[in-house]
Design a protein around this motif. Structure first.
Motif, PDB file in Angstrom:
ATOM      1  N   CYS A 205     -12.221   4.350   5.251  1.00 62.33           N
ATOM      2  CA  CYS A 205     -13.447   4.534   4.493  1.00 62.33           C
ATOM      3  C   CYS A 205     -13.332   3.914   3.110  1.00 62.33           C
ATOM      4  O   CYS A 205     -14.145   4.137   2.246  1.00 62.33           O
ATOM      5  CB  CYS A 205     -13.686   6.013   4.360  1.00 62.33           C
ATOM      6  SG  CYS A 205     -12.162   6.897   4.051  1.00 62.33           S
ATOM      7  N   ARG A 206     -12.283   3.136   2.904  1.00 60.64           N
ATOM      8  CA  ARG A 206     -11.959   2.722   1.555  1.00 60.64           C
ATOM      9  C   ARG A 206     -12.978   1.736   1.004  1.00 60.64           C
ATOM     10  O   ARG A 206     -13.263   0.702   1.605  1.00 60.64           O
ATOM     11  CB  ARG A 206     -10.582   2.043   1.589  1.00 60.64           C
ATOM     12  CG  ARG A 206      -9.947   1.941   0.258  1.00 60.64           C
ATOM     13  CD  ARG A 206      -9.349   3.296  -0.106  1.00 60.64           C
ATOM     14  NE  ARG A 206      -8.590   3.154  -1.339  1.00 60.64           N
ATOM     15  CZ  ARG A 206      -9.082   3.506  -2.523  1.00 60.64           C
ATOM     16  NH1 ARG A 206     -10.290   4.003  -2.612  1.00 60.64           N
ATOM     17  NH2 ARG A 206      -8.341   3.369  -3.605  1.00 60.64           N
TER      18      ARG A 206
ATOM     19  N   THR B 215      -4.581   5.432  -4.332  1.00 62.99           N
ATOM     20  CA  THR B 215      -4.456   6.450  -3.286  1.00 62.99           C
ATOM     21  C   THR B 215      -5.780   7.132  -2.977  1.00 62.99           C
ATOM     22  O   THR B 215      -5.934   7.715  -1.908  1.00 62.99           O
ATOM     23  CB  THR B 215      -3.477   7.560  -3.731  1.00 62.99           C
ATOM     24  OG1 THR B 215      -3.931   8.091  -4.984  1.00 62.99           O
ATOM     25  CG2 THR B 215      -2.069   7.012  -3.881  1.00 62.99           C
ATOM     26  N   GLY B 216      -6.699   7.103  -3.937  1.00 60.47           N
ATOM     27  CA  GLY B 216      -7.941   7.849  -3.781  1.00 60.47           C
ATOM     28  C   GLY B 216      -7.833   9.278  -4.294  1.00 60.47           C
ATOM     29  O   GLY B 216      -8.793  10.038  -4.222  1.00 60.47           O
TER      30      GLY B 216
ATOM     31  N   GLU C 214      -6.393   5.528  -8.255  1.00 57.18           N
ATOM     32  CA  GLU C 214      -7.329   4.606  -7.624  1.00 57.18           C
ATOM     33  C   GLU C 214      -6.753   4.041  -6.317  1.00 57.18           C
ATOM     34  O   GLU C 214      -7.461   3.943  -5.311  1.00 57.18           O
ATOM     35  CB  GLU C 214      -7.646   3.474  -8.624  1.00 57.18           C
ATOM     36  CG  GLU C 214      -8.749   2.535  -8.216  1.00 57.18           C
ATOM     37  CD  GLU C 214     -10.089   3.232  -7.984  1.00 57.18           C
ATOM     38  OE1 GLU C 214     -10.350   4.283  -8.592  1.00 57.18           O
ATOM     39  OE2 GLU C 214     -10.865   2.711  -7.163  1.00 57.18           O
TER      40      GLU C 214
ATOM     41  N   CYS D  55     -11.135   6.987   9.109  1.00 55.93           N
ATOM     42  CA  CYS D  55     -10.092   6.958   8.070  1.00 55.93           C
ATOM     43  C   CYS D  55     -10.143   5.670   7.244  1.00 55.93           C
ATOM     44  O   CYS D  55      -9.511   5.562   6.200  1.00 55.93           O
ATOM     45  CB  CYS D  55      -8.710   7.103   8.690  1.00 55.93           C
ATOM     46  SG  CYS D  55      -8.430   8.687   9.470  1.00 55.93           S
TER      47      CYS D  55
ATOM     48  N   MET E   5     -10.862  -1.031  -4.417  1.00 53.75           N
ATOM     49  CA  MET E   5     -10.191  -0.314  -5.495  1.00 53.75           C
ATOM     50  C   MET E   5     -10.669  -0.881  -6.836  1.00 53.75           C
ATOM     51  O   MET E   5     -10.767  -2.093  -6.994  1.00 53.75           O
ATOM     52  CB  MET E   5      -8.671  -0.490  -5.371  1.00 53.75           C
ATOM     53  CG  MET E   5      -8.090   0.135  -4.130  1.00 53.75           C
ATOM     54  SD  MET E   5      -6.293  -0.086  -4.009  1.00 53.75           S
ATOM     55  CE  MET E   5      -6.154  -1.793  -3.533  1.00 53.75           C
ATOM     56  N   ASP E   6     -10.926   0.025  -7.755  1.00 51.22           N
ATOM     57  CA  ASP E   6     -11.397  -0.399  -9.071  1.00 51.22           C
ATOM     58  C   ASP E   6     -10.190  -0.542 -10.008  1.00 51.22           C
ATOM     59  O   ASP E   6      -9.771   0.409 -10.657  1.00 51.22           O
ATOM     60  CB  ASP E   6     -12.385   0.659  -9.600  1.00 51.22           C
ATOM     61  CG  ASP E   6     -12.930   0.281 -10.958  1.00 51.22           C
ATOM     62  OD1 ASP E   6     -12.801  -0.901 -11.350  1.00 51.22           O
ATOM     63  OD2 ASP E   6     -13.474   1.173 -11.638  1.00 51.22           O
ATOM     64  N   LEU E   7      -9.631  -1.736 -10.020  1.00 55.33           N
ATOM     65  CA  LEU E   7      -8.459  -2.017 -10.855  1.00 55.33           C
ATOM     66  C   LEU E   7      -8.754  -3.236 -11.724  1.00 55.33           C
ATOM     67  O   LEU E   7      -9.618  -4.044 -11.385  1.00 55.33           O
ATOM     68  CB  LEU E   7      -7.239  -2.309  -9.961  1.00 55.33           C
ATOM     69  CG  LEU E   7      -6.734  -1.167  -9.075  1.00 55.33           C
ATOM     70  CD1 LEU E   7      -5.668  -1.666  -8.116  1.00 55.33           C
ATOM     71  CD2 LEU E   7      -6.196  -0.023  -9.923  1.00 55.33           C
TER      72      LEU E   7
ATOM     73  N   ASP F  36      -8.197   5.879   2.204  1.00 57.60           N
ATOM     74  CA  ASP F  36      -8.357   6.742   1.036  1.00 57.60           C
ATOM     75  C   ASP F  36      -7.709   8.086   1.390  1.00 57.60           C
ATOM     76  O   ASP F  36      -8.208   8.824   2.236  1.00 57.60           O
ATOM     77  CB  ASP F  36      -9.859   6.903   0.758  1.00 57.60           C
ATOM     78  CG  ASP F  36     -10.138   7.760  -0.455  1.00 57.60           C
ATOM     79  OD1 ASP F  36      -9.438   8.763  -0.650  1.00 57.60           O
ATOM     80  OD2 ASP F  36     -11.073   7.420  -1.209  1.00 57.60           O
TER      81      ASP F  36
END
Lengths: 133, 485, 443
Positions: free
Chosen positions: C36-37, B131-132, B129, C34, C40-42, B260
């Protein structure tokens, strides 16, 4: 490090672009590295030399010289057969720093083509090359 | 400015272990035997090792004194570029020491090791997650081992396709482990130069990439502390010729929650749990270097892999294309616990904030020091900034002198003489866990040292002055190695 | 978040110096394509106390002593560790420092590793030992690659009685190199069939493990002659270094390279890692050694001190021509091992080794007395193979439910050895526990 005018560059040897020198002694050629090379490397801690009898062509690596934090390859300035190596360097690598053209010699070569030495740089030509670096 | 952090205190000398003690002492309580003595064939019996006999007090004082000669993150700021010396949370140590983890045999049947397997399985998913990437293996024992894993995966991928290749592209800014790891897979490194902006240009890669080349090893953000802004195009060039892109993720600390890696075209990257994920460096290890891959490389990951079904975790060897095993058991589980504990403590928002603050700290140092120290690439940096000693050459002061003098001010020096493309490099990575006051103090120390270089260069050349020992004779150490008593 | 010290005011002040409007602006050099995040699913961040509860729960689902009686070694051993060892190597100055690249402020780590190297040479009977490797398996792989560099030959032989998982790691390392690994079979007495070497030529090295994976002590004297007659290097691997408290060290029996796992020396088993890869040789091979070395020297004032040395072998200088790609060692593990060896001392190490041997001999004899076969009659140290009755597998599973792990089934590594189990008894196995194991396995 030494300034160019501080370098010891004898005129009885020829020089290669990779900073090895060659001196004619009878039918053999003696090879070492120049004062410039040893100065750039700093304190030399280990010299690795080839086996006697090894046949190497011009430009081929014949060993390595190590300082504390660098390793450099040594290249044959002329082609030929290794006739002798300087065994003293194993115990006393500092000879390369202290007497690069004397007791710090590295190998003795039986040249394949004795004329090959003529293609190497004279003291003047080498000095010019160093100025350009 | 507060007083200089560096000072001298009472430092105790301590001899070598075998210069202490007395035959017959012991620091260990050997259990009484409750079974009969059973002699062994005398042919096989030796004399036993020649260890010194010491009491528990002897041993405790010995190592306590030794420890005081070390500088750690817990001692002070440790801005060692490329190494991400962030604070190592103490709760992580507690978790790793829980008897259920510390006492667990690695070959326990899976039903008796559910806690460890669940932790590892989840840590793999969390690293996916962050790092993608699609899948992760925790087996590599360190960063260089993760690189080796990456190279083995690329090698196995090409081999499976019957397309064996002989070369690999490695930029001049790479860590030395990159070419060494590639060489273990028989790949010949093809060096490429970064451009005047300190990054790779697409044309350079296009010029060397061919059907004989297995791929590229990039570090992004790179070792100059810059984001490779053409990375997408570079990945496309590599992929078009059938190659794969390996990313050295040593610098992941700058971009968590921001980039990502899968999306930008990376096929495989390794992480350093001992950098980005806060596990301590231990004086040079143990680390842990998980390798994260996309769908192309997943079938080749090391075995055994942890699989989950209905909440039960198991170890599976059923991956016929796997590269095999990288270490005896499951990798450095003790280190994984600490990284897991860190991620659980930080959450998604905390990790992203860590990246942002690491970049904030580095740029702040860059702005405040660039009028004093030469900055070869004056553009916004990521989590580290690279200066050099150009401005000090007039005083015959080198990077090494600055580094040694910093110790007298109570700071660990930055990384020096790396990356090789910046001669005399001073590579500063403050990390997010340094507060503004400490960073200001560091900046002021750097400024004062630059001033000293002009006024009293000898002070720098003979530094450090306040450490247990001063500069050491490394030449004699290498000429006449004394490696054991 | 308690690890992030910045207040909003400080962030603003720093952004102002930089000339950025917000934290997001700092990432302006990253192309939009780049960045594009998505989030995060944490899991949600836990407080320290919630984390403790969560981790306690995970750790509770592990079968460990004293609740479980685990009679399993096979490369990971249960030994008592003095509180002082764990306490000392928890000191922040050891734990939170980096590789000792700046020796003036790293003398603690450097002296500790120099002392570890010395203790390791004395234990293995060699002249020089490295600052450590990841584990026993990678140390073996690196040793064999080293032998290939030294001899210039491209084939190695490895006994089938070297730990099966070590052999798999060697295979992984060798696979892309084109170098060949041949396996040596074993004899009915549980030792390597060294005569099998007769039919193999051009070997760089031959690797044996002693005590081997079956716990049997190899005949290293015979191996020395046979291997050196082949002009190959003699590599001895180990998984249980405590054995050398009692046995002759491999170096004293002419091994050229000695390597193995040092977990037994004060490290927790920790589900298999981190361990301690030990590796040593004679001085004539020092420039071919993989990994770090610490050496003794003097400072400018003539005081004794220590530095990392002979670094020109390593990757950061020699790059693709380095003797290994390894960068770290397992420094803290090596320090722990040194504390452990120093705590035991020579006398303590000997006594503890003897005790391990006695315990395992007791268990072996009691099982024999109960009618179980001991298929290999070679002397062993603290592990041995027992052959349980046909179909013992069900009983093994039942014993797991009774919280007894009756050794490691060997069939998965040696298909021909069904119903063979590898058992281990160290100083932590009480006579009562061993008696109850014997009773529970039945006859």
């Amino acid at each position: 490090m030494k300034e160019i005018h501080e370098l010891d560059l004898p005129d009885d040897v020829r020089y290669a672009e990779d900073h090895e020198w060659v001196r004619s002694e009878g039918s053999k050629l003696v090879v070492g590295i120049s004062d410039y090379a040893q100065d750039q490397l700093g304190d030399i801690v280990f010299v690795e030399l080839p086996e006697v009898g090894a046949k190497l062509s011009k430009g081929e690596a014949f060993g390595t010289v190590e300082s504390v934090k660098a390793v450099s390859e040594l290249y044959m300035p002329v082609g030929g057969t290794i006739a002798a190596i300087n065994g003293k360097l194993e115990e006393s690598p500092e000879l390369v720093n202290n007497q690069p053209y004397g007791q710090g010699w590295m190998v003795e070569v039986q040249p394949g083509d004795p004329k090959e030495i003529d293609a190497l740089m004279t003291q003047q030509a080498y000095l010019e090359m160093l100025k350009g670096l | 400015m507060n007083k200089n952090l560096g000072t001298t205190g009472l430092i105790l000398n301590e001899p070598l272990l075998w210069e202490k003690g007395s035959k017959g002492r012991t620091g260990f309580s050997v259990p009484e035997s409750d079974v009969d003595a059973s002699p062994l064939d005398s042919e096989l019996v030796g004399d036993g090792p020649d260890f010194p006999d010491l009491s528990e007090v002897d041993v405790v004082r010995h190592y306590t004194r030794l420890s005081t000669w070390n500088f750690g993150v817990d001692t002070g700021m440790y801005p060692l570029g490329s190494c991400t010396m962030k604070y190592n949370p103490k709760t992580n140590e507690r978790q790793a020491r829980l008897p259920g983890f510390a006492g667990a045999h690695p070959l326990l049947p899976p039903q008796l090791a559910q806690g460890a397997l669940e932790l590892m399985y989840k840590l793999e998913r969390y690293l996916d997650e962050v790092t993608g990437m699609q899948a992760t293996s925790l087996q590599p024992a360190a960063g260089a081992h993760g690189e080796l894993a990456g190279m083995l995966l690329i090698y196995a991928y090409h081999k499976h396709r019957g397309d064996q290749r002989s070369k690999i592209i490695i930029p001049d800014t790479a860590h030395g482990t990159n070419p060494a790891s590639a060489a273990l897979c028989g790949y010949r490194p093809v060096p490429v130069k970064s451009n005047e902006n300190g990054v790779l240009s697409v044309e350079t890669i296009e010029a060397v990439m061919d059907a004989e080349t297995a791929g590229i090893m990039v570090t992004n953000p790179n070792t100059i502390g810059l984001f490779e802004d053409h990375i997408r195009e570079i990945c496309r060039v590599i992929h078009d010729k059938g190659g794969l892109v390996y990313c050295d993720g040593a610098n992941m600390n700058a971009i968590m929650g921001i980039v990502d890696m899968n999306e930008i075209g990376i096929d495989v990257l390794h992480l350093n749990l001992h950098k980005t994920f806060s596990t301590p460096h231990g004086g040079g290890g143990p680390g842990s270097g998980p390798v994260c891959v996309n769908d192309k490389l997943e079938p080749f990951l090391p075995v055994p892999r942890i699989v989950e079904k209905d909440g039960q975790y198991n170890l599976s060897e059923d991956f016929p294309r796997s590269i095999g095993k990288l270490d005896t058991f499951h990798g450095h589980f003790g280190v994984m616990i600490k990284a897991y504990s860190y991620i659980m403590s930080m959450g998604a928002a905390g990790l992203k904030k860590a990246s942002q603050l690491s970049v904030l700290n580095a740029n702040y140092i860059k702005e405040r020091l660039k009028s004093t120290y030469h900055l070869p690439h004056d553009r916004p940096c990521m989590h580290e900034v690279v200066f050099n000693d150009q401005n000090l050459q007039a005083y015959k002061i080198t990077t090494l002198d600055v580094a040694k003098r910093l110790m007298d001010y109570g700071f660990h020096p930055p990384t020096v003489y790396f990356p090789l493309v910046v001669p005399g490099a001073i590579m500063i990575e403050p990390t997010e866990t340094e507060c503004k006051q400490d960073i200001d103090r560091f900046i002021e120390a750097m400024q004062q040292i630059a001033q000293e270089a002009k006024e009293d260069p000898e002070l720098l050349k003979s530094a450090p002055h306040r450490s247990k020992v001063r500069r050491l004779d490394e030449t004699t150490a290498a000429r006449k190695p004394c490696l054991a008593n | 978040m308690r690890y992030l010290p910045h207040t909003p005011q400080e962030i603003d002040a720093m952004l102002q110096v930089i000339g950025a409007g917000s934290l997001d602006d700092l990432f302006g050099t990253i192309p939009k394509s780049c960045c594009c995040r998505l989030d995060m699913d944490l899991p949600k961040a836990l407080t320290e106390w919630e984390l403790n509860e969560h981790m306690d729960e995970l750790a509770s689902r592990m079968a460990v002593s004293p609740e479980y009686k685990v009679f399993m070694g096979a490369g990971s051993y249960d030994h008592y560790v003095p509180a002082s060892a764990q306490y000392l190597t928890s000191r922040s100055e050891f734990v939170t420092s980096y590789t000792p690249y700046q020796p003036e402020i790293s003398q603690g780590t450097l002296q500790a590793i120099y002392e570890y190297q010395t203790l390791a040479t004395r234990l293995m009977g060699v002249e020089v030992a490295t600052a450590s490797h990841y584990d026993g398996s990678t140390a073996l792989a690196e040793s064999l690659l080293m032998a290939i560099r030294v001899t210039g030959k491209k084939k190695v032989a490895v006994s089938r009685l070297v730990h099966p998982l070590y052999r798999r790691v060697v295979q992984t390392y060798f696979d892309p190199t084109g170098y060949e690994v041949v396996e040596l079979p074993f004899l009915q007495n549980g030792r390597t069939d060294i005569q099998a070497l007769d039919s193999v030529e051009d070997l760089a090295a031959v690797a044996l493990q002693s005590p081997n994976f079956f716990g049997c002590i190899e005949d290293l004297t015979a191996a020395d002659k046979a291997i050196h007659a082949k002009q190959a290097l003699f590599v001895v691997s180990f998984t249980e270094p405590l054995a050398y408290g009692l046995l002759k060290s491999p170096g004293s029996l002419n091994a050229d390279i000695v390597c193995g796992e040092g977990q037994s020396l004060g490290l927790p088993r920790s589900f298999g890692g981190p361990g301690l890869g030990m590796l040593g040789s004679s001085m004539k091979y020092v420039r071919n050694l993989p990994g770090r070395l610490v050496g003794r020297t003097k400072d400018v004032d003539g005081r004794d001190g220590f530095v990392l040395t002979l670094a020109t072998r390593e990757q950061h200088i020699r790059r693709e021509k380095a003797t290994s790609n390894i960068c770290t060692n397992n420094s803290l593990c090596a320090t722990t091992a040194a504390v452990y060896m120093a705590s035991l001392g020579g006398s303590g190490f000997r006594r503890l080794a003897q005790l391990n041997h006695d315990k395992a001999e007791y268990l072996k004899k009691e099982l024999q007395r109960a009618g179980h076969a001991i298929p290999f009659d070679t002397p062993t140290f603290n592990e041995f193979v027992v052959r349980f009755p046909d179909g013992f597998e069900d009983r093994y599973q039942q014993l797991l439910e009774k919280k007894i792990v009756a050794g490691l089934p060997l069939e998965c590594h040696y298909p021909e050895l069904s119903d063979h189990y590898l058992l281990c008894a160290t100083e932590t196995a009480s006579r009562t526990d061993m008696d109850s194991l014997v009773k529970e396995v039945g006859s």
